[in-house]
Write an enzyme that holds these catalytic residues in place. Sequence first.
Site, PDB file in Angstrom:
ATOM      1  N   LYS A 169       1.827   2.150  -5.076  1.00  0.00           N
ATOM      2  CA  LYS A 169       2.374   1.599  -6.327  1.00  0.00           C
ATOM      3  C   LYS A 169       1.422   1.840  -7.500  1.00  0.00           C
ATOM      4  O   LYS A 169       1.842   2.176  -8.603  1.00  0.00           O
ATOM      5  CB  LYS A 169       2.620   0.085  -6.177  1.00  0.00           C
ATOM      6  CG  LYS A 169       3.608  -0.273  -5.078  1.00  0.00           C
ATOM      7  CD  LYS A 169       3.720  -1.777  -4.876  1.00  0.00           C
ATOM      8  CE  LYS A 169       2.477  -2.428  -4.331  1.00  0.00           C
ATOM      9  NZ  LYS A 169       2.100  -2.083  -2.955  1.00  0.00           N
ATOM     10  N   GLN A 190       2.024  -6.017  -3.170  1.00  0.00           N
ATOM     11  CA  GLN A 190       2.498  -6.053  -1.778  1.00  0.00           C
ATOM     12  C   GLN A 190       3.824  -5.278  -1.642  1.00  0.00           C
ATOM     13  O   GLN A 190       4.097  -4.416  -2.466  1.00  0.00           O
ATOM     14  CB  GLN A 190       2.645  -7.505  -1.272  1.00  0.00           C
ATOM     15  CG  GLN A 190       1.312  -8.241  -1.117  1.00  0.00           C
ATOM     16  CD  GLN A 190       0.775  -8.856  -2.404  1.00  0.00           C
ATOM     17  OE1 GLN A 190       1.496  -9.501  -3.143  1.00  0.00           O
ATOM     18  NE2 GLN A 190      -0.504  -8.674  -2.684  1.00  0.00           N
ATOM     19  N   ARG A 196       1.824 -29.229  -5.960  1.00  0.00           N
ATOM     20  CA  ARG A 196       1.615 -29.816  -7.292  1.00  0.00           C
ATOM     21  C   ARG A 196       0.226 -30.431  -7.484  1.00  0.00           C
ATOM     22  O   ARG A 196       0.060 -31.379  -8.228  1.00  0.00           O
ATOM     23  CB  ARG A 196       2.730 -30.843  -7.601  1.00  0.00           C
ATOM     24  CG  ARG A 196       4.060 -30.135  -7.780  1.00  0.00           C
ATOM     25  CD  ARG A 196       5.216 -31.051  -7.691  1.00  0.00           C
ATOM     26  NE  ARG A 196       5.313 -31.624  -6.353  1.00  0.00           N
ATOM     27  CZ  ARG A 196       6.319 -32.376  -5.941  1.00  0.00           C
ATOM     28  NH1 ARG A 196       7.297 -32.664  -6.752  1.00  0.00           N
ATOM     29  NH2 ARG A 196       6.348 -32.849  -4.722  1.00  0.00           N
ATOM     30  N   GLY A 210      -4.538  -4.382  -3.755  1.00  0.00           N
ATOM     31  CA  GLY A 210      -5.515  -3.322  -4.005  1.00  0.00           C
ATOM     32  C   GLY A 210      -4.725  -2.098  -4.414  1.00  0.00           C
ATOM     33  O   GLY A 210      -4.063  -1.482  -3.579  1.00  0.00           O
ATOM     34  N   HIS A 211      -4.699  -1.815  -5.702  1.00  0.00           N
ATOM     35  CA  HIS A 211      -3.896  -0.713  -6.236  1.00  0.00           C
ATOM     36  C   HIS A 211      -4.844   0.390  -6.697  1.00  0.00           C
ATOM     37  O   HIS A 211      -5.652   0.180  -7.600  1.00  0.00           O
ATOM     38  CB  HIS A 211      -3.012  -1.201  -7.396  1.00  0.00           C
ATOM     39  CG  HIS A 211      -1.982  -2.202  -6.971  1.00  0.00           C
ATOM     40  ND1 HIS A 211      -1.083  -2.761  -7.841  1.00  0.00           N
ATOM     41  CD2 HIS A 211      -1.705  -2.722  -5.750  1.00  0.00           C
ATOM     42  CE1 HIS A 211      -0.303  -3.594  -7.165  1.00  0.00           C
ATOM     43  NE2 HIS A 211      -0.666  -3.589  -5.905  1.00  0.00           N
ATOM     44  N   ASP A 253       0.809  -1.216   0.000  1.00  0.00           N
ATOM     45  CA  ASP A 253       0.000   0.000   0.000  1.00  0.00           C
ATOM     46  C   ASP A 253       0.847   1.274   0.000  1.00  0.00           C
ATOM     47  O   ASP A 253       0.448   2.310   0.538  1.00  0.00           O
ATOM     48  CB  ASP A 253      -0.967   0.016   1.210  1.00  0.00           C
ATOM     49  CG  ASP A 253      -1.861  -1.204   1.209  1.00  0.00           C
ATOM     50  OD1 ASP A 253      -2.193  -1.689   0.117  1.00  0.00           O
ATOM     51  OD2 ASP A 253      -2.247  -1.655   2.304  1.00  0.00           O
ATOM     52  N   ARG A 272      -9.921  -2.704   6.075  1.00  0.00           N
ATOM     53  CA  ARG A 272      -9.442  -2.695   7.461  1.00  0.00           C
ATOM     54  C   ARG A 272      -8.601  -1.459   7.740  1.00  0.00           C
ATOM     55  O   ARG A 272      -7.851  -1.006   6.870  1.00  0.00           O
ATOM     56  CB  ARG A 272      -8.557  -3.923   7.720  1.00  0.00           C
ATOM     57  CG  ARG A 272      -9.293  -5.225   7.752  1.00  0.00           C
ATOM     58  CD  ARG A 272      -8.334  -6.390   7.917  1.00  0.00           C
ATOM     59  NE  ARG A 272      -7.491  -6.588   6.742  1.00  0.00           N
ATOM     60  CZ  ARG A 272      -6.516  -7.489   6.661  1.00  0.00           C
ATOM     61  NH1 ARG A 272      -6.238  -8.248   7.692  1.00  0.00           N
ATOM     62  NH2 ARG A 272      -5.809  -7.623   5.558  1.00  0.00           N
TER      63      ARG A 272
HETATM   64  P1  GDP Z   1      -0.761   0.295  -3.518  1.00  0.00           P
HETATM   65  O1  GDP Z   1      -1.347  -0.980  -3.044  1.00  0.00           O
HETATM   66  O2  GDP Z   1       0.702   0.389  -3.278  1.00  0.00           O
HETATM   67  O3  GDP Z   1      -1.113   0.606  -4.947  1.00  0.00           O
HETATM   68  O4  GDP Z   1      -1.428   1.441  -2.626  1.00  0.00           O
HETATM   69  P2  GDP Z   1      -2.992   1.573  -2.255  1.00  0.00           P
HETATM   70  O5  GDP Z   1      -3.735   2.018  -3.454  1.00  0.00           O
HETATM   71  O6  GDP Z   1      -3.469   0.356  -1.558  1.00  0.00           O
HETATM   72  O7  GDP Z   1      -2.935   2.691  -1.139  1.00  0.00           O
HETATM   73  C1  GDP Z   1      -2.439   3.972  -1.393  1.00  0.00           C
HETATM   74  C2  GDP Z   1      -3.544   4.988  -1.091  1.00  0.00           C
HETATM   75  O8  GDP Z   1      -2.987   6.274  -1.029  1.00  0.00           O
HETATM   76  C3  GDP Z   1      -4.604   5.062  -2.190  1.00  0.00           C
HETATM   77  O9  GDP Z   1      -5.827   5.418  -1.603  1.00  0.00           O
HETATM   78  C4  GDP Z   1      -4.090   6.186  -3.095  1.00  0.00           C
HETATM   79  O10 GDP Z   1      -5.131   6.832  -3.802  1.00  0.00           O
HETATM   80  C5  GDP Z   1      -3.486   7.105  -2.076  1.00  0.00           C
HETATM   81  N1  GDP Z   1      -2.332   7.874  -2.541  1.00  0.00           N
HETATM   82  C6  GDP Z   1      -1.326   7.499  -3.374  1.00  0.00           C
HETATM   83  N2  GDP Z   1      -0.370   8.454  -3.441  1.00  0.00           N
HETATM   84  C7  GDP Z   1      -0.796   9.461  -2.637  1.00  0.00           C
HETATM   85  C8  GDP Z   1      -0.220  10.716  -2.249  1.00  0.00           C
HETATM   86  O11 GDP Z   1       0.863  11.087  -2.654  1.00  0.00           O
HETATM   87  N3  GDP Z   1      -0.944  11.462  -1.371  1.00  0.00           N
HETATM   88  C9  GDP Z   1      -2.135  11.079  -0.861  1.00  0.00           C
HETATM   89  N4  GDP Z   1      -2.760  11.874  -0.006  1.00  0.00           N
HETATM   90  N5  GDP Z   1      -2.701   9.892  -1.209  1.00  0.00           N
HETATM   91  C10 GDP Z   1      -2.028   9.097  -2.065  1.00  0.00           C
HETATM   92  P1  IMO Z   2      -0.895  -4.225  -2.240  1.00  0.00           P
HETATM   93  O1  IMO Z   2      -0.466  -4.822  -3.542  1.00  0.00           O
HETATM   94  C1  IMO Z   2      -0.971  -4.578   2.121  1.00  0.00           C
HETATM   95  C2  IMO Z   2      -1.090  -8.642   3.767  1.00  0.00           C
HETATM   96  C3  IMO Z   2      -2.350  -9.050   4.510  1.00  0.00           C
HETATM   97  C4  IMO Z   2      -1.764 -10.008   5.525  1.00  0.00           C
HETATM   98  C5  IMO Z   2      -0.661 -10.705   4.720  1.00  0.00           C
HETATM   99  C6  IMO Z   2      -1.089 -12.052   4.135  1.00  0.00           C
HETATM  100  O2  IMO Z   2      -2.171  -3.487  -2.305  1.00  0.00           O
HETATM  101  O3  IMO Z   2       0.220  -3.471  -1.606  1.00  0.00           O
HETATM  102  P2  IMO Z   2      -2.658 -12.698   2.071  1.00  0.00           P
HETATM  103  O4  IMO Z   2      -4.109 -12.415   1.844  1.00  0.00           O
HETATM  104  O5  IMO Z   2      -1.749 -12.176   1.041  1.00  0.00           O
HETATM  105  O6  IMO Z   2      -2.401 -14.142   2.374  1.00  0.00           O
HETATM  106  O7  IMO Z   2      -2.332 -11.909   3.453  1.00  0.00           O
HETATM  107  O8  IMO Z   2      -0.327  -9.834   3.679  1.00  0.00           O
HETATM  108  N1  IMO Z   2      -1.323  -8.135   2.392  1.00  0.00           N
HETATM  109  C7  IMO Z   2      -1.230  -6.844   2.043  1.00  0.00           C
HETATM  110  N2  IMO Z   2      -1.026  -5.735   2.794  1.00  0.00           N
HETATM  111  N3  IMO Z   2      -1.080  -4.466   0.778  1.00  0.00           N
HETATM  112  C8  IMO Z   2      -1.264  -5.563   0.013  1.00  0.00           C
HETATM  113  O9  IMO Z   2      -1.223  -5.531  -1.335  1.00  0.00           O
HETATM  114  C9  IMO Z   2      -1.397  -6.822   0.646  1.00  0.00           C
HETATM  115  N4  IMO Z   2      -1.606  -8.086   0.198  1.00  0.00           N
HETATM  116  C10 IMO Z   2      -1.545  -8.882   1.278  1.00  0.00           C
HETATM  117  O10 IMO Z   2      -2.968  -7.947   5.115  1.00  0.00           O
HETATM  118  O11 IMO Z   2      -1.137  -9.291   6.559  1.00  0.00           O
HETATM  119 MG    MG Z   3      -2.865  -1.657  -1.804  1.00  0.00          MG
END
Ligand code: GDP
Ligand code: IMO
Ligand code: MG
Length: 415
Positions: free
Chosen positions: A15, A221, A140, A39-40, A12, A300
């Site tokens: 990316k 991740q 497997r 979740g991107h 998170d 969460r």
């Molecule tokens: P990812 O899993 O690495 O793609 O990140 P997520 O999308 O799960 O979480 C990043 C959150 O921060 C998302 O809600 C984005 O819209 C938000 N976000 C990303 N870059 C920025 C930033 O520079 N500033 C703020 N305020 N929010 C950001």
């Molecule tokens: P992105 O790509 C943050 C965490 C889960 C848990 C552990 C194992 O959005 O950064 P899983 O369901 O993979 O077996 O869970 O990994 N986890 C993440 N935390 N961002 C993610 O993906 C995650 N994908 C899995 O919360 O702690």
């Molecule tokens: Mg994410």
Amino acid sequence: MNLAIVGLQWGDEGKGKIVDYLAPDFDINARYQGGSNAGHTVRFEGEKVIFHQVPCGVLNRNTLGVIGGGCVLDPKILLKEIGNLTKYDPAIRERIRISKFCHLIMPYHILIDEIREGTKQAIGTTKKGIGVAYEDKYGRTGLRVGDLYNVESFEDKLRLNISRKNLVLMDVYHAEPLSDSEIFDLYMKYAEELKPMVGDDTRIVHEAINSGKNVLFEGAQGAMLDIDYGTYPYVTSSHTIAGSIGIGLGIPPYTVERVVGVAKAYTTRVGQGPFPTEDSGDLGKLLRESGAEFGSTTGRPRRCGPFDAAVVRYAARISGVKEMILTKLDVLAGLEKLRIAVGYEAGDELDPFAAEHLLPRYIEVPGFKEDISHVRSRKDLPDNALNYIRTIEKETGIRVDHVSVGPERDAVVKM
Ligand code: GDP
Ligand code: IMO
Ligand code: MG
């Protein structure tokens, strides 16, 4: 140039936003590990779009999205996701390729993941069946996308798998058994819908690279969730580090020319497990509120705390990161002082085996008051924000290439 984007913390890091920002320079955007646990988030035409399995550069109409063989695929979630994306581009299916080598996430994987999360074995997974699907892959007994098109053998393997899983479900977990014919019918329906998008990632990416096209590899991740090098067992079930790219797409490792890390200007983690700089007090609460730190996949609340330079140093070392993009700097506006962990009482370097007991050693730099979310040029960043960036560079040894100051695509400052 083939470039990889990898997370340097616990996921998170932002990316998705960075991949969407970079995508116009790339012909292919490929995912190589993970599945619907990711979740991107991307902001597109003013809307929030969350990608789980589709590479998030595909909103750019010249970019082909490839889901590599190292991923695990939940067809139900994927088809729903693609359905939502047709709102932005009715022809989106034509720009998505799914590797025949991907392992399928089956209903029993999800069920077992959910059941285990209610026991002592819980680690706080996303309950998407990821770990159980990877267990079957390495055991497997997994079913792959390519298997869907050999109906007879698919049915045989599925029936055998379900009979085994039903024993576990009934005898170990005292749950209801699953019906093999229902699951078979469902997956045959998915097979038909997926078919036009199924292909051989090893060929698609290989041929693109050979003909001089540019590939953007999208990690899911973060390094600290890597199955081997993360905070085991509180990790995901795939390799999240750059070394996983070649394997997850069936291409040679030397095709990855540049690895760019993404790190948040502070640290977050969702799920259980060690987190040395976690702040369970006011700062953690404030970061969660101002940063809207709630999981993109599960909703969460994310655990929050100061930037940990030792975590980023470790992650950068194992993925060969020489430059990084620092996200969510805007969230820190208004804090009087900014703390950065530079090491731990027990020593400067992170040892994941000891992570549970590490006490951070902090330095403190002055904060910045100004709202920086509209800043687009380095010269408009407040001095204290620049000083914070410079301190992070010094303590991590990694150059900050860009800073992200908001969720929108253009909210980026080149350093
Ligand atoms: P990812 O899993 O690495 O793609 O990140 P997520 O999308 O799960 O979480 C990043 C959150 O921060 C998302 O809600 C984005 O819209 C938000 N976000 C990303 N870059 C920025 C930033 O520079 N500033 C703020 N305020 N929010 C950001
Ligand atoms: P992105 O790509 C943050 C965490 C889960 C848990 C552990 C194992 O959005 O950064 P899983 O369901 O993979 O077996 O869970 O990994 N986890 C993440 N935390 N961002 C993610 O993906 C995650 N994908 C899995 O919360 O702690
Ligand atoms: Mg994410």
